[in-house]
Scaffold this motif. Structure first.
Motif, PDB file in Angstrom:
ATOM      1  N   LYS A  99     -12.071   5.269  10.691  1.00  0.00           N
ATOM      2  CA  LYS A  99     -10.734   4.696  10.957  1.00  0.00           C
ATOM      3  C   LYS A  99     -10.446   3.518   9.895  1.00  0.00           C
ATOM      4  O   LYS A  99      -9.503   3.348   9.081  1.00  0.00           O
ATOM      5  N   LYS A 100     -11.539   2.540   9.844  1.00  0.00           N
ATOM      6  CA  LYS A 100     -11.490   1.424   8.739  1.00  0.00           C
ATOM      7  C   LYS A 100     -11.394   2.066   7.302  1.00  0.00           C
ATOM      8  O   LYS A 100     -10.574   1.280   6.785  1.00  0.00           O
ATOM      9  N   TYR A 101     -11.950   3.227   7.171  1.00  0.00           N
ATOM     10  CA  TYR A 101     -11.890   3.734   5.688  1.00  0.00           C
ATOM     11  C   TYR A 101     -10.607   4.027   5.400  1.00  0.00           C
ATOM     12  O   TYR A 101      -9.833   3.686   4.570  1.00  0.00           O
ATOM     13  N   VAL A 102      -9.958   4.806   6.458  1.00  0.00           N
ATOM     14  CA  VAL A 102      -8.644   5.426   6.453  1.00  0.00           C
ATOM     15  C   VAL A 102      -7.463   4.306   6.344  1.00  0.00           C
ATOM     16  O   VAL A 102      -6.701   4.228   5.533  1.00  0.00           O
ATOM     17  N   ASP A 103      -7.661   3.332   7.086  1.00  0.00           N
ATOM     18  CA  ASP A 103      -6.996   2.053   7.096  1.00  0.00           C
ATOM     19  C   ASP A 103      -6.955   1.353   5.758  1.00  0.00           C
ATOM     20  O   ASP A 103      -5.968   1.177   5.232  1.00  0.00           O
ATOM     21  N   ARG A 104      -8.060   1.136   5.178  1.00  0.00           N
ATOM     22  CA  ARG A 104      -8.072   0.749   3.904  1.00  0.00           C
ATOM     23  C   ARG A 104      -7.430   1.510   2.988  1.00  0.00           C
ATOM     24  O   ARG A 104      -6.924   0.992   2.073  1.00  0.00           O
ATOM     25  N   ALA A 105      -7.744   2.799   2.770  1.00  0.00           N
ATOM     26  CA  ALA A 105      -7.142   3.697   1.854  1.00  0.00           C
ATOM     27  C   ALA A 105      -5.522   3.749   2.061  1.00  0.00           C
ATOM     28  O   ALA A 105      -4.910   3.584   1.133  1.00  0.00           O
ATOM     29  N   ILE A 106      -5.158   3.732   3.343  1.00  0.00           N
ATOM     30  CA  ILE A 106      -3.862   3.456   3.505  1.00  0.00           C
ATOM     31  C   ILE A 106      -2.997   2.244   2.933  1.00  0.00           C
ATOM     32  O   ILE A 106      -2.187   2.102   2.230  1.00  0.00           O
ATOM     33  N   GLU A 107      -3.795   0.997   3.222  1.00  0.00           N
ATOM     34  CA  GLU A 107      -3.513  -0.244   2.451  1.00  0.00           C
ATOM     35  C   GLU A 107      -3.329  -0.120   1.039  1.00  0.00           C
ATOM     36  O   GLU A 107      -2.620  -0.756   0.444  1.00  0.00           O
ATOM     37  N   GLN A 108      -4.339   0.475   0.348  1.00  0.00           N
ATOM     38  CA  GLN A 108      -4.583   0.416  -1.114  1.00  0.00           C
ATOM     39  C   GLN A 108      -3.369   1.255  -1.318  1.00  0.00           C
ATOM     40  O   GLN A 108      -2.811   1.112  -2.566  1.00  0.00           O
ATOM     41  N   PHE A 109      -3.001   2.712  -0.878  1.00  0.00           N
ATOM     42  CA  PHE A 109      -1.921   3.371  -1.040  1.00  0.00           C
ATOM     43  C   PHE A 109      -0.602   2.411  -1.111  1.00  0.00           C
ATOM     44  O   PHE A 109       0.209   2.552  -2.240  1.00  0.00           O
ATOM     45  N   GLN A 110      -0.636   1.676  -0.018  1.00  0.00           N
ATOM     46  CA  GLN A 110       0.719   0.743   0.022  1.00  0.00           C
ATOM     47  C   GLN A 110       0.705  -0.184  -0.966  1.00  0.00           C
ATOM     48  O   GLN A 110       1.985  -0.434  -1.345  1.00  0.00           O
ATOM     49  N   ASP A 111      -0.375  -0.654  -1.155  1.00  0.00           N
ATOM     50  CA  ASP A 111      -0.586  -1.957  -2.183  1.00  0.00           C
ATOM     51  C   ASP A 111      -0.094  -1.246  -3.531  1.00  0.00           C
ATOM     52  O   ASP A 111       0.562  -1.679  -4.348  1.00  0.00           O
ATOM     53  N   ALA A 112      -0.622  -0.070  -3.747  1.00  0.00           N
ATOM     54  CA  ALA A 112      -0.354   0.749  -5.120  1.00  0.00           C
ATOM     55  C   ALA A 112       0.950   1.081  -5.312  1.00  0.00           C
ATOM     56  O   ALA A 112       1.729   1.161  -6.377  1.00  0.00           O
ATOM     57  N   ARG A 113       1.612   1.556  -4.318  1.00  0.00           N
ATOM     58  CA  ARG A 113       2.917   1.940  -4.067  1.00  0.00           C
ATOM     59  C   ARG A 113       3.905   0.639  -4.349  1.00  0.00           C
ATOM     60  O   ARG A 113       4.901   0.669  -5.324  1.00  0.00           O
ATOM     61  N   PHE A 114       3.394  -0.273  -3.662  1.00  0.00           N
ATOM     62  CA  PHE A 114       4.181  -1.547  -3.910  1.00  0.00           C
ATOM     63  C   PHE A 114       4.075  -2.126  -5.235  1.00  0.00           C
ATOM     64  O   PHE A 114       5.171  -2.342  -5.949  1.00  0.00           O
ATOM     65  N   ASP A 115       2.834  -1.926  -5.902  1.00  0.00           N
ATOM     66  CA  ASP A 115       2.797  -2.223  -7.313  1.00  0.00           C
ATOM     67  C   ASP A 115       3.620  -1.473  -8.131  1.00  0.00           C
ATOM     68  O   ASP A 115       4.096  -2.107  -9.160  1.00  0.00           O
ATOM     69  N   LYS A 116       3.660  -0.158  -7.853  1.00  0.00           N
ATOM     70  CA  LYS A 116       4.282   0.757  -8.827  1.00  0.00           C
ATOM     71  C   LYS A 116       5.942   0.467  -8.634  1.00  0.00           C
ATOM     72  O   LYS A 116       6.482   0.421  -9.551  1.00  0.00           O
ATOM     73  N   GLU A 117       6.215   0.234  -7.554  1.00  0.00           N
ATOM     74  CA  GLU A 117       7.741  -0.374  -7.357  1.00  0.00           C
ATOM     75  C   GLU A 117       8.110  -1.344  -7.900  1.00  0.00           C
ATOM     76  O   GLU A 117       9.156  -1.563  -8.543  1.00  0.00           O
ATOM     77  N   LEU A 118       7.175  -2.510  -7.763  1.00  0.00           N
ATOM     78  CA  LEU A 118       7.425  -3.679  -8.579  1.00  0.00           C
ATOM     79  C   LEU A 118       7.280  -3.590 -10.013  1.00  0.00           C
ATOM     80  O   LEU A 118       8.164  -4.126 -10.779  1.00  0.00           O
ATOM     81  N   ALA A 119       6.344  -2.805 -10.634  1.00  0.00           N
ATOM     82  CA  ALA A 119       6.215  -2.283 -11.987  1.00  0.00           C
ATOM     83  C   ALA A 119       7.644  -1.868 -12.403  1.00  0.00           C
ATOM     84  O   ALA A 119       8.287  -2.184 -13.588  1.00  0.00           O
ATOM     85  N   LEU A 120       7.963  -0.789 -11.856  1.00  0.00           N
ATOM     86  CA  LEU A 120       9.293  -0.030 -12.131  1.00  0.00           C
ATOM     87  C   LEU A 120      10.734  -1.106 -12.173  1.00  0.00           C
ATOM     88  O   LEU A 120      11.198  -1.118 -12.889  1.00  0.00           O
ATOM     89  N   LYS A 121      10.445  -1.843 -10.854  1.00  0.00           N
ATOM     90  CA  LYS A 121      11.752  -2.809 -10.889  1.00  0.00           C
ATOM     91  C   LYS A 121      11.632  -3.741 -12.289  1.00  0.00           C
ATOM     92  O   LYS A 121      12.565  -4.190 -12.818  1.00  0.00           O
ATOM     93  N   ASN A 122      10.459  -4.173 -12.475  1.00  0.00           N
ATOM     94  CA  ASN A 122      10.247  -5.398 -13.412  1.00  0.00           C
ATOM     95  C   ASN A 122      10.444  -4.763 -15.124  1.00  0.00           C
ATOM     96  O   ASN A 122      11.186  -5.093 -15.634  1.00  0.00           O
ATOM     97  N   SER A 123       9.927  -3.204 -14.915  1.00  0.00           N
ATOM     98  CA  SER A 123      10.300  -2.448 -16.115  1.00  0.00           C
ATOM     99  C   SER A 123      11.836  -2.299 -16.465  1.00  0.00           C
ATOM    100  O   SER A 123      12.617  -2.440 -17.573  1.00  0.00           O
TER     101      SER A 123
END
Length: 170
Positions: free
Chosen positions: A97-121
């Motif tokens: 569960k911890k592993y899955v939660d971390r993976a979800i957080e990383q995925f959400q962070d990566a998604r947020f980073d992608k959205e932020l990069a897209l917005k910045n671009s």
């Protein structure tokens, strides 16, 4: 002579009779000893039989108690093993569960980073187009010349390269 002969024969017979009587007594004593010893042996055999019965009964009781104790130990072992397996499964589930939660957080962070990069671009592209349009307007209005625009473009690209190099050094 007949009387002396008869007396001798009677004496011999009497002697033989006494010997036979002594032998009979002796045999009777031996028989009595055998009967007595037979009774003793019979008592002894009865005691041995009783001892065998007691031994068999004790063995059965011990086997019964051992079976009960073994079943009890098996039951306790099953409980301990079940508890251990349950704890291990629970720990594994928590880790997963911890592993899955971390993976979800990383995925959400990566998604947020992608959205932020897209917005910045998009913002960069917008600013770039805005700068181009502003320069074109300034050239039309004759505030800047085409040569001045080329010089400004080169200076901007040099500054951008210097900033990238400084970011890499840090």
């Amino acid at each position: 002579m007949k009387e002396g002969y008869l007396q001798n024969k009677i004496r011999e017979l009497d002697y033989k009779l006494k010997q036979q009587l002594e032998l009979a007594e002796h045999l009777e004593r031996q028989l009595q000893m055998i009967i007595d010893s037979k009774k003793e042996y019979k008592v002894f055999f009865n005691k041995l039989k009783n001892l065998d019965k007691f031994k068999d009964r004790i063995q059965k009781e011990i086997a019964k108690e051992n079976k009960i104790k073994i079943q009890s130990i098996i039951g306790q072992s099953d409980e301990i093993i079940d508890k251990h397996i349950h704890n291990q499964v629970e720990n594994s589930f928590k880790k997963f569960k911890k592993y899955v939660d971390r993976a979800i957080e990383q995925f959400q962070d990566a998604r947020f980073d992608k959205e932020l990069a897209l917005k910045n671009s998009k913002n960069i592209l917008l600013n770039e187009q805005l700068c181009i349009i502003l320069m074109e307007e300034l050239v039309r209005e004759r505030i800047l010349s085409n040569e001045k625009v080329d010089i400004l473009t080169k200076r901007a690209s040099l500054r951008a390269k210097k900033q990238e190099e400084q970011k890499k050094i840090r």
